[in-house]
Design a protein around this motif. Sequence first.
Motif, PDB file in Angstrom:
ATOM      1  N   ALA A 178       0.807  -1.228   0.000  1.00  0.00           N
ATOM      2  CA  ALA A 178       0.000   0.000   0.000  1.00  0.00           C
ATOM      3  C   ALA A 178       0.838   1.276   0.000  1.00  0.00           C
ATOM      4  O   ALA A 178       0.584   2.201  -0.785  1.00  0.00           O
ATOM      5  N   GLU A 179       1.844   1.342   0.853  1.00  0.00           N
ATOM      6  CA  GLU A 179       2.626   2.580   0.971  1.00  0.00           C
ATOM      7  C   GLU A 179       3.280   2.957  -0.360  1.00  0.00           C
ATOM      8  O   GLU A 179       3.336   4.135  -0.733  1.00  0.00           O
TER       9      GLU A 179
ATOM     10  N   PRO B 263       7.052  -0.742 -12.185  1.00  0.00           N
ATOM     11  CA  PRO B 263       7.883   0.344 -12.696  1.00  0.00           C
ATOM     12  C   PRO B 263       9.354  -0.055 -12.727  1.00  0.00           C
ATOM     13  O   PRO B 263       9.856  -0.701 -11.798  1.00  0.00           O
ATOM     14  N   LEU B 264      10.044   0.346 -13.799  1.00  0.00           N
ATOM     15  CA  LEU B 264      11.451   0.005 -14.004  1.00  0.00           C
ATOM     16  C   LEU B 264      12.287   1.262 -14.170  1.00  0.00           C
ATOM     17  O   LEU B 264      11.785   2.298 -14.617  1.00  0.00           O
TER      18      LEU B 264
ATOM     19  N   GLY C 144      13.053  -3.898  -1.473  1.00  0.00           N
ATOM     20  CA  GLY C 144      13.952  -3.819  -0.340  1.00  0.00           C
ATOM     21  C   GLY C 144      15.334  -3.327  -0.720  1.00  0.00           C
ATOM     22  O   GLY C 144      16.094  -2.830   0.120  1.00  0.00           O
ATOM     23  N   SER C 145      15.666  -3.434  -2.019  1.00  0.00           N
ATOM     24  CA  SER C 145      17.011  -3.043  -2.458  1.00  0.00           C
ATOM     25  C   SER C 145      17.010  -1.801  -3.343  1.00  0.00           C
ATOM     26  O   SER C 145      18.063  -1.303  -3.730  1.00  0.00           O
ATOM     27  N   LYS C 146      15.817  -1.293  -3.712  1.00  0.00           N
ATOM     28  CA  LYS C 146      15.765  -0.068  -4.531  1.00  0.00           C
ATOM     29  C   LYS C 146      14.444   0.647  -4.285  1.00  0.00           C
ATOM     30  O   LYS C 146      13.454   0.034  -3.917  1.00  0.00           O
ATOM     31  N   THR C 147      14.437   1.940  -4.498  1.00  0.00           N
ATOM     32  CA  THR C 147      13.199   2.702  -4.323  1.00  0.00           C
ATOM     33  C   THR C 147      12.347   2.578  -5.581  1.00  0.00           C
ATOM     34  O   THR C 147      12.803   2.129  -6.632  1.00  0.00           O
TER      35      THR C 147
ATOM     36  N   ASP D  78       9.048   9.929  -8.347  1.00  0.00           N
ATOM     37  CA  ASP D  78       9.050  11.359  -8.673  1.00  0.00           C
ATOM     38  C   ASP D  78       8.239  11.699  -9.925  1.00  0.00           C
ATOM     39  O   ASP D  78       8.353  12.801 -10.455  1.00  0.00           O
ATOM     40  N   ILE D  79       7.419  10.768 -10.377  1.00  0.00           N
ATOM     41  CA  ILE D  79       6.728  10.977 -11.653  1.00  0.00           C
ATOM     42  C   ILE D  79       5.848  12.231 -11.623  1.00  0.00           C
ATOM     43  O   ILE D  79       5.811  12.995 -12.587  1.00  0.00           O
TER      44      ILE D  79
END
Length: 300
Positions: free
Chosen positions: A36-37, A246-247, A272-275, A280-281
């Motif tokens: 959700a977050e 999203p990539l 867990g390893s990347k945002t 920022d879209i």
Amino acid sequence: MKIENHEIEISNRDKVFFPKESYTKGDLIDYYEQIAETMLPHLKDRPVTMLRFPNGIDDKQFYQKDAPDYFPNWIPRKKIKKQDGGSTAYVICNSKACLVYLANQACITPHIWLSKQDKPDFPDRMIFDLDPADEDFSRVKTAARNLRKLLKEELGLPVYLMTTGSRGLHLVVPLKPEKNFDEVREFAQQLAKYLEEQHPGELTTAIRKEKRGKKLFLDVARNAFGQTTVVPYGVRPKNGAPVATPLDWEELDKPDLHSQSYTIKNIFRRLGSKTDPWKDIEKNAVSIDPAIKKFKSLTD
């Protein structure tokens, strides 16, 4: 479940929704509670169409636009006039509690508008759906690079990339909501037609399937009032419970990447390893007027 001061009565947690993997309705609910977050910024203030599967992905499905009368009062609705008269009361899903409630209603995939509730006629997204004719994902990657070259390098537009969790990729341009759907769709059609002319052996804009042959379909039809797209991090009703993901653009170079690379089981390891690559879209939304001028000079 008690979420954000709302009591949600969960039913049939053990009902199998994805038979091949034995994933249950409870697994779906837990996924949406956990995601959700990350997901809610992409749902925020957008009318939702629910794709519901009361007995799992191998049984009957239906799209539901109107929020049923039995939905609790704390779930926000937005009445939007239909173009042919009347109105539809769409769910606006801005909270974890709402997302979990929808999952409990067997909404496997929330589909969202390309505009927000305050300006429903003015999209803040322009979307290109790359739909392959076969399982050769390398052709989808090539098309994505060619489209990005046109949009970003030649026209100066920000472009975001997402696996659909189904067959192809989505490329999305964030817009300031200044133009109506007809204007945005017309521009998207011009761009798609131009790319088709540049790569006639690879791409097609033909609506009829029998006219596409083995070419990749460059679909811009979603850029229309009332049309929807899968929300980022939405689950798709397919074996493995794949997730629209999203990539970053460099991920397109991964040889094993395909449209269903990420699922409800491995997406959290990724996050867990990347945002979120799309975090920022909204901040990068642009007016398309300069791009329209550049495109005119490109094609004159």
